[in-house]
Design a protein around this motif. Sequence first.
Motif, PDB file in Angstrom:
ATOM      1  N   MET A   1       0.843  -1.168   0.000  1.00 30.34           N
ATOM      2  CA  MET A   1       0.000   0.000   0.000  1.00 30.34           C
ATOM      3  C   MET A   1       0.892   1.236   0.000  1.00 30.34           C
ATOM      4  O   MET A   1       1.859   1.310   0.735  1.00 30.34           O
ATOM      5  N   ILE A   2       0.541   2.186  -0.842  1.00 31.78           N
ATOM      6  CA  ILE A   2       1.322   3.419  -0.930  1.00 31.78           C
ATOM      7  C   ILE A   2       0.710   4.506  -0.059  1.00 31.78           C
ATOM      8  O   ILE A   2       1.412   5.201   0.659  1.00 31.78           O
ATOM      9  N   ALA A   3      -0.605   4.671  -0.115  1.00 34.35           N
ATOM     10  CA  ALA A   3      -1.258   5.739   0.642  1.00 34.35           C
ATOM     11  C   ALA A   3      -2.641   5.275   1.070  1.00 34.35           C
ATOM     12  O   ALA A   3      -3.288   4.501   0.383  1.00 34.35           O
ATOM     13  N   ASP A   4      -3.064   5.791   2.216  1.00 33.51           N
ATOM     14  CA  ASP A   4      -4.377   5.441   2.731  1.00 33.51           C
ATOM     15  C   ASP A   4      -4.907   6.644   3.507  1.00 33.51           C
ATOM     16  O   ASP A   4      -4.305   7.072   4.487  1.00 33.51           O
ATOM     17  N   THR A   5      -5.990   7.250   3.023  1.00 30.11           N
ATOM     18  CA  THR A   5      -6.616   8.367   3.715  1.00 30.11           C
ATOM     19  C   THR A   5      -8.049   7.979   4.049  1.00 30.11           C
ATOM     20  O   THR A   5      -8.490   6.869   3.718  1.00 30.11           O
TER      21      THR A   5
ATOM     22  N   ALA B   1      -2.944  11.757  -1.154  1.00 31.23           N
ATOM     23  CA  ALA B   1      -2.514  10.401  -1.497  1.00 31.23           C
ATOM     24  C   ALA B   1      -1.670  10.395  -2.768  1.00 31.23           C
ATOM     25  O   ALA B   1      -0.640   9.719  -2.846  1.00 31.23           O
ATOM     26  N   ILE B   2      -2.086  11.147  -3.772  1.00 30.84           N
ATOM     27  CA  ILE B   2      -1.328  11.201  -5.029  1.00 30.84           C
ATOM     28  C   ILE B   2       0.019  11.885  -4.796  1.00 30.84           C
ATOM     29  O   ILE B   2       1.044  11.459  -5.346  1.00 30.84           O
ATOM     30  N   SER B   3       0.045  12.913  -3.974  1.00 29.07           N
ATOM     31  CA  SER B   3       1.318  13.576  -3.659  1.00 29.07           C
ATOM     32  C   SER B   3       2.274  12.613  -2.972  1.00 29.07           C
ATOM     33  O   SER B   3       3.473  12.596  -3.269  1.00 29.07           O
ATOM     34  N   GLU B   4       1.741  11.805  -2.071  1.00 28.58           N
ATOM     35  CA  GLU B   4       2.565  10.815  -1.379  1.00 28.58           C
ATOM     36  C   GLU B   4       3.106   9.776  -2.358  1.00 28.58           C
ATOM     37  O   GLU B   4       4.252   9.349  -2.262  1.00 28.58           O
ATOM     38  N   MET B   5       2.296   9.400  -3.338  1.00 29.08           N
ATOM     39  CA  MET B   5       2.684   8.398  -4.328  1.00 29.08           C
ATOM     40  C   MET B   5       3.672   8.951  -5.350  1.00 29.08           C
ATOM     41  O   MET B   5       4.472   8.217  -5.917  1.00 29.08           O
TER      42      MET B   5
END
Length: 58
Positions: free
Chosen positions: A1-5, A42-46
């Motif tokens: 998992m890359i991001a989870d909000t 989430a996209i910024s984190e990815m």
Amino acid sequence: MIADTNYCRITHEDRGVADLTFCNSESLNINGTPTIAGVTAAISEMSGNDSVRALVQA
């Protein structure tokens, strides 16, 4: 998992494809300000992950 909000989850497969899935979509139109902020975060984190070659919205 890359991001989870609270509003979306991004998972990543070995072949370079990331899947963006909306969460907590009880209402018919979840695309309000909090959702957009969650997806943006989430996209910024990815974005720093060079192994992601494509993003699919599910």
